[in-house]
Each structure stands twice: as structure tokens, then as C-alpha cells.
Design an enzyme around this catalytic site. Structure first.
Site, PDB file in Angstrom:
ATOM      1  N   HIS A   3      42.605  41.531  37.186  1.00  0.00           N
ATOM      2  CA  HIS A   3      43.657  42.516  37.417  1.00  0.00           C
ATOM      3  C   HIS A   3      44.126  42.479  38.864  1.00  0.00           C
ATOM      4  O   HIS A   3      43.487  43.042  39.763  1.00  0.00           O
ATOM      5  CB  HIS A   3      43.143  43.910  37.058  1.00  0.00           C
ATOM      6  N   GLU A  48      34.794  42.999  37.444  1.00  0.00           N
ATOM      7  CA  GLU A  48      35.332  41.640  37.550  1.00  0.00           C
ATOM      8  C   GLU A  48      34.311  40.624  38.045  1.00  0.00           C
ATOM      9  O   GLU A  48      34.380  39.446  37.682  1.00  0.00           O
ATOM     10  CB  GLU A  48      36.559  41.641  38.469  1.00  0.00           C
ATOM     11  N   GLY A  94      23.953  31.316  46.575  1.00  0.00           N
ATOM     12  CA  GLY A  94      22.966  32.268  47.055  1.00  0.00           C
ATOM     13  C   GLY A  94      23.416  33.709  46.929  1.00  0.00           C
ATOM     14  O   GLY A  94      22.648  34.631  47.207  1.00  0.00           O
ATOM     15  N   GLY A 134      43.946  45.263  33.271  1.00  0.00           N
ATOM     16  CA  GLY A 134      44.711  46.346  33.856  1.00  0.00           C
ATOM     17  C   GLY A 134      46.112  46.296  33.278  1.00  0.00           C
ATOM     18  O   GLY A 134      46.412  45.479  32.398  1.00  0.00           O
ATOM     19  N   SER A 135      46.983  47.126  33.775  1.00  0.00           N
ATOM     20  CA  SER A 135      48.328  47.205  33.199  1.00  0.00           C
ATOM     21  C   SER A 135      49.087  45.889  33.329  1.00  0.00           C
ATOM     22  O   SER A 135      49.848  45.506  32.429  1.00  0.00           O
ATOM     23  CB  SER A 135      49.105  48.338  33.867  1.00  0.00           C
ATOM     24  N   HIS A 143      19.574  26.217  54.607  1.00  0.00           N
ATOM     25  CA  HIS A 143      19.609  27.683  54.640  1.00  0.00           C
ATOM     26  C   HIS A 143      18.893  28.193  55.890  1.00  0.00           C
ATOM     27  O   HIS A 143      19.514  28.728  56.797  1.00  0.00           O
ATOM     28  CB  HIS A 143      18.953  28.254  53.366  1.00  0.00           C
ATOM     29  N   GLU A 151      48.063  42.982  32.984  1.00  0.00           N
ATOM     30  CA  GLU A 151      47.576  41.950  32.055  1.00  0.00           C
ATOM     31  C   GLU A 151      47.944  42.243  30.605  1.00  0.00           C
ATOM     32  O   GLU A 151      47.834  41.367  29.749  1.00  0.00           O
ATOM     33  CB  GLU A 151      46.045  41.823  32.183  1.00  0.00           C
TER      34      GLU A 151
END
Length: 528
Positions: A70, A47, A402, A25-26, A281, A28
Site C-alpha cells: 500500500h 507489510e 541479519g 489499502g484503497s 559481521h 490497491e
């Protein structure tokens, strides 16, 4: 004078970090402009996929993966993938661009408010430097924090106007640093473990992902053979730490308290190596251990040791500890466990969707023996372990938390780290969480073979709905998906195979391909 940016790239080079996984993004762009020619930028379209690719790369290469996100929005999009990286002990250095320092206080657009708090508790360390001159040191700390046991992701938020600021020449000292962990157990600690093993009448090994991560596979096999112990893989297995066709191999433990206790009922000493105790689990209450059984836990992770509900733990270098035990323990005269009976080859389906077991039998026959499987078809886990032989280290990866969305991008990152063939076995429900990874595979010509098992439903969720008496729940089916068309839209060659012969022919051609290929296989639904 060096700048924050030039010093950071020098530091990354010194630590052999030359791949950057990102979706910019800007905030970065000041870090990425005039991108060095000896670095490679791997672009992902979301991402979550970016972190998944870096995760797969780190898991296979053992190197830190550098992620560039970002601001707060990009970090938020990555959090699900970060959960998997946290539980797989992946050494990811996650950076996020921050708004310019003069605008942070007024919360201008793209400000990451309280940035260091955002990724917690899914990182070992999180930080935003208080001034530009501290950025290179913070990146250095992040690298060393990520790579020391227990490894894990870290996070640094960096205001975008910091990159152009000059720093002192002493910043070069950061690139000259090294940090190592001794982690050796004392002779007394080792002897205590050896005595307990020698005195046990029926010991059992339970091995986990860090055995594979720290390349201790051969040592645990030798230990199992020397003490004639059956070897189970710890529940919710994200890696394969023990060859699954070895005569001592018993399978993957169920992820339930009562189920584990039942499987271990004949043993008086439970030796857990490189796994948490335990990753449950399904809620099935019971005794944590069989009556009169004791547990010892060898781990590199303080948190895993501290939160275990039973047993004695030794925290240190897993490989060195197992090596020392192996040298000192007595060879038993107990008989070795009899090998398991493996299932017969599944008969070919003559009409309708294929059974997943057929696909796995064909993979076992046709795939390279050192293939790497990235697995995210949750309803077919048991069938896969039973039918696909995995005898090489780093042969199998599954989402450690998971959380779905790991498989496709992790396969892309894994293939970037190795010449071994990476085969992604993905359920149709799982695939949609990170389908954009196909674009990256196509653009960078990464020769992953994606196999989509398409049964039109969330298979594992169907199974759970029966256990929880919730079969009337909505949202359990995913009809109408056309992965061949989706893949072609992203630039990936794709084929639908409706018969076993078609699958076998297509898979063998895929092994020769120079780029990615997706094979869509309509299948029946089976239980985990």
C-alpha cells in the site's frame, strides 16, 4: 479491448504467478476487485510479514513471489523484510498502489512521492510507468528482471486509476515472451580453473547459498570428494548448501576477517562457489587470506564479484560451471579429510529451563529427514548446525541480511510452497517482529510447527555486548512474554512444554496436525 488489469492478470498467469501476498489499502482495490478464481490472495496483517511470506514462498518454490503493498507507507513497513530478500536473491515482484494520476502532483493523501526511489538500493530495478498503457510492459519487465541471475526483488508503483484503462490488443504479446540466460563459461575459462585446482596442493571449498538455490548441492559434494577438499559453508549462512554430516564438512566459517584467515591457514587455493567473498559481521581485522594462498570465486552475481576485496572471479551459471569442472578435474590421491566428531546427545535437564541443545537433539531424532527448518534464533546457530542433520536441498533458511522478522512469515510462505514439513525455530526476541504471521497461518490452515525458544533476552545481543564491552547497555532483555496466549489470540493452537518429555510428546503430535501449532519452550541462554 483488454484493460491494464486484465492484461496484467493474463501476464501473471503465463508466468505461473497465481499467488498474491498483500495487505491492501484503497490504492490497491481497483487491481484486486473481482479477484480471479484461479488466483489466491494471501493476506498478511503487516507489510513486513507480507514480504517475508513471499520471500519464503520464492525461496522454496523457486517461483517469483508477487507482493502487493500500500503506497509509500506500506513500502516503508516492508523495507526491513526487503533487505533479507535482496541478500537472499529472492525473485520478488513488489507492486505498490499509487494515488490517482491527477492527484499525484499536489501530493494528495497516499501519494508515493518519487516512488521509484523509495525502495532503492534494495531492489534490482524500480519503476513507475509514465502512462497507463505502459503498466503491463512494466510488469513484464519486472518479472524478467527478478528471475534472471542474479535473482532479486524489483518494484513497480502503479497509479490506481490505470487499471481500468484500455490497452491495445498487442499487449497479448507480453504473455508470449520468454527470456533465458546462457551464462556458460568458455572452454578456456573452465580449463584455467581446472588447471589451478589440479596444481593446488591443499585446496578448500567454501560454498554459499546460491549452490542450494541453483540445486548444485550434489555437484559440490562430488567435487569435494574428487579433489579431497574440506568444505566450509560461507559465513553468515542463510541456507545449507552442503550436507552437514558429510565427512568433508567442516562447519560454517566465522563472520570475521581474522577468523576466516585462521580457519583457512593450511590451504593454498580457496574455491568459493555461490557465495559473496565474504559476508563479514564481527569486526576482527587481519589479512584477507593466508600468506601464499590464492582465491577463485564462482558466482552468478556481478555485484558480489566486483566488490570482493581479493581473488579472481568467474560470473556465470554456477551449476554448469561446477559440472564442467567436475568432468575435467583430476581425481587426487590425497587422503580425504577425517570426519568431524559430532557432539554427544545432550543429557536431559531434570529441573529448570531446557537447554536449546536438548531441543535440537530431539528435532534431529523426531523430525522428518527432509524437513525444512526456518531458523531465527540467532544465539543458537552453532548448536543447531552441530546437532540437526541437514542432507536435503532447501532444508534450511535464515535471514540473509541479519534483519529480524524473517522467520515466522517465511515459514508460512515456505509451507505454502511444499508438502515437506516446515519447522520454524524462533527466538522469543525475534518472534515479536512478525508475530502477526500466526494469524495468516491460522486463517489459511497452514501446518507450520512454530517452536519458540524463550530465554527472556536477546541472546546474540548479550554475546555482542561482551565482545564490545557494552554489557551495561539497556534493552537487552524481553521478560513477561506469553506466547501461548498470543498464539491462541491469533487462532493458533499453542502449548508450553517445560520438560523434555513434554516437548517430545507435543512435537510428535504437532507432526500429525492439519493446521499450525506453536510450542513455547522455556530455555537457557547460550552463545552463538
Amino acid at each position: 479491448m483488454p484493460t491494464v488489469r486484465s492484461a496484467t492478470y493474463d501476464l501473471l498467469r503465463a508466468n505461473k504467478i497465481t499467488k498474491v501476498f498483500g495487505n491492501p489499502g484503497s490504492n490497491e482495490l481497483p487491481f484486486l476487485k473481482d479477484f480471479p478464481q484461479d488466483f489466491e490472495y494471501i493476506l498478511g496483517l503487516h507489510e513486513g510479514g507480507v514480504v517475508g511470506m513471499a520471500d519464503g514462498f520464492s525461496l522454496v518454490s523457486g517461483l517469483p513471489g508477487l507482493v502487493n503493498l500500500h503506497a509509500a507507507s506500506g513500502t516503508g513497513n516492508a523495507m526491513g523484510a526487503l533487505t533479507n530478500a535482496w541478500y537472499s536473491h529472492s525473485p520478488l515482484v513488489v507492486t505498490a498502489g499509487q494515488q490517482a494520476r491527477p492527484l499525484m502532483g499536489v501530493e494528495a493523501m497516499l501519494s508515493n512521492v518519487d516512488a521509484a526511489q523509495l525502495p532503492k538500493p534494495l531492489v534490482k530495478w524500480s519503476y513507475e510507468p509514465s502512462w497507463s498503457g505502459d503498466v503491463p510492459r512494466a510488469i513484464s519487465q519486472a518479472i524478467h528482471m527478478a528471475t534472471q541471475p542474479a535473482k532479486g526483488p524489483v518494484y513497480v508503483s502503479i497509479p490506481h486509476d490505470d487499471w481500468a484503462q484500455e490497452v491495445d490488443e498487442d499487449v497479448a504479446l507480453l504473455a508470449q515472451r520468454s527470456i533465458s540466460t546462457a551464462g556458460c563459461a568458455s572452454p578456456e575459462q573452465i580449463q584455467q580453473l581446472i588447471d589451478r585446482i589440479d596444481q593446488a596442493s591443499s585446496p578448500v571449498l567454501i560454498v554459499g547459498p546460491d549452490v542450494d538455490a541453483y540445486q548444485t548441492n550434489e555437484q559440490v559434494v562430488a567435487l569435494a570428494e574428487k579433489i579431497a577438499a574440506p568444505a566450509w559453508v560461507a559465513p553468515s549462512a542463510p541456507r545449507c548448501p552442503f550436507p552437514n554430516r558429510h565427512s568433508h564438512f567442516r562447519g560454517v566459517l566465522p563472520a570475521a576477517i581474522a577468523g576466516i584467515t585462521h580457519k583457512l591457514s593450511e590451504h593454498d587455493l580457496v574455491i568459493v562457489i555461490g557465495a559473496p567473498v565474504f559476508r563479514y559481521h564481527q569486526h576482527a581485522p587481519g589479512r584477507y587470506l593466508p600468506e601464499n594462498a590464492k582465491l577463485v570465486h564462482i558466482t552468478c552475481d556481478l555485484q558480489e564479484a566486483a566488490r570482493a576485496p581479493m581473488g579472481d572471479a568467474l560470473i556465470g551459471d554456477i551449476k554448469r560451471i561446477v559440472d564442467s569442472i567436475l568432468q575435467g578435474v583430476q581425481k587426487t590421491d590425497r587422503p580425504s579429510p577425517a570426519p568431524l566428531a559430532w557432539p554427544d546427545v545432550y543429557p536431559a535437564t531434570t529441573s529448570g529451563p531446557l537447554a536449546p541443545e536438548e531441543v535440537f537433539d530431539d528435532l534431529n531424532e523426531l523430525a522428518p529427514k527432509n524437513a525444512i527448518y526456518v531458523k531465527e534464533s540467532t544465539s543458537t546457530v552453532t548448536a543447531f548446525w552441530q546437532r540437526v542433520e541437514m542432507s536435503h536441498p532447501s532444508s534450511y533458511f535464515f535471514p540473509a541480511s541479519g534483519g529480524l522478522g524473517f522467520g515466522m512469515p517465511a515459514a508460512v510462505g515456505a509451507q505454502l510452497a511444499t508438502d515437506r514439513q516446515v519447522i520454524a525455530v524462533i527466538g522469543d526476541g525475534s518472534a515479536n517482529y512478525s508475530i502477526t504471521a500466526l494469524w495468516t497461518a491460522a486463517q489459511y490452515k497452514i501446518p507450520v510447527i512454530f517452536i519458540i525458544l524463550k530465554n527472556g533476552t536477546y541472546g546474540a545481543l548479550r554475546w555482542f555486548s561482551k565482545l564490545l564491552e557494552a554489557e551495561t547497555s539497556p534493552g537487552l532483555d524481553v521478560p513477561g512474554l506469553d506466547f501461548k496466549s498470543i498464539a491462541k489470540g491469533y487462532g493458533v493452537e499453542a502449548v508450553v512444554t517445560n520438560t523434555r518429555a513434554e516437548f517430545r510428546d507435543t512435537f510428535q503430535e504437532a507432526l500429525k496436525a492439519k493446521g499450525p501449532i506453536l510450542i513455547e519452550v522455556p530455555t537457557t541462554t547460550i552463545e552463538p
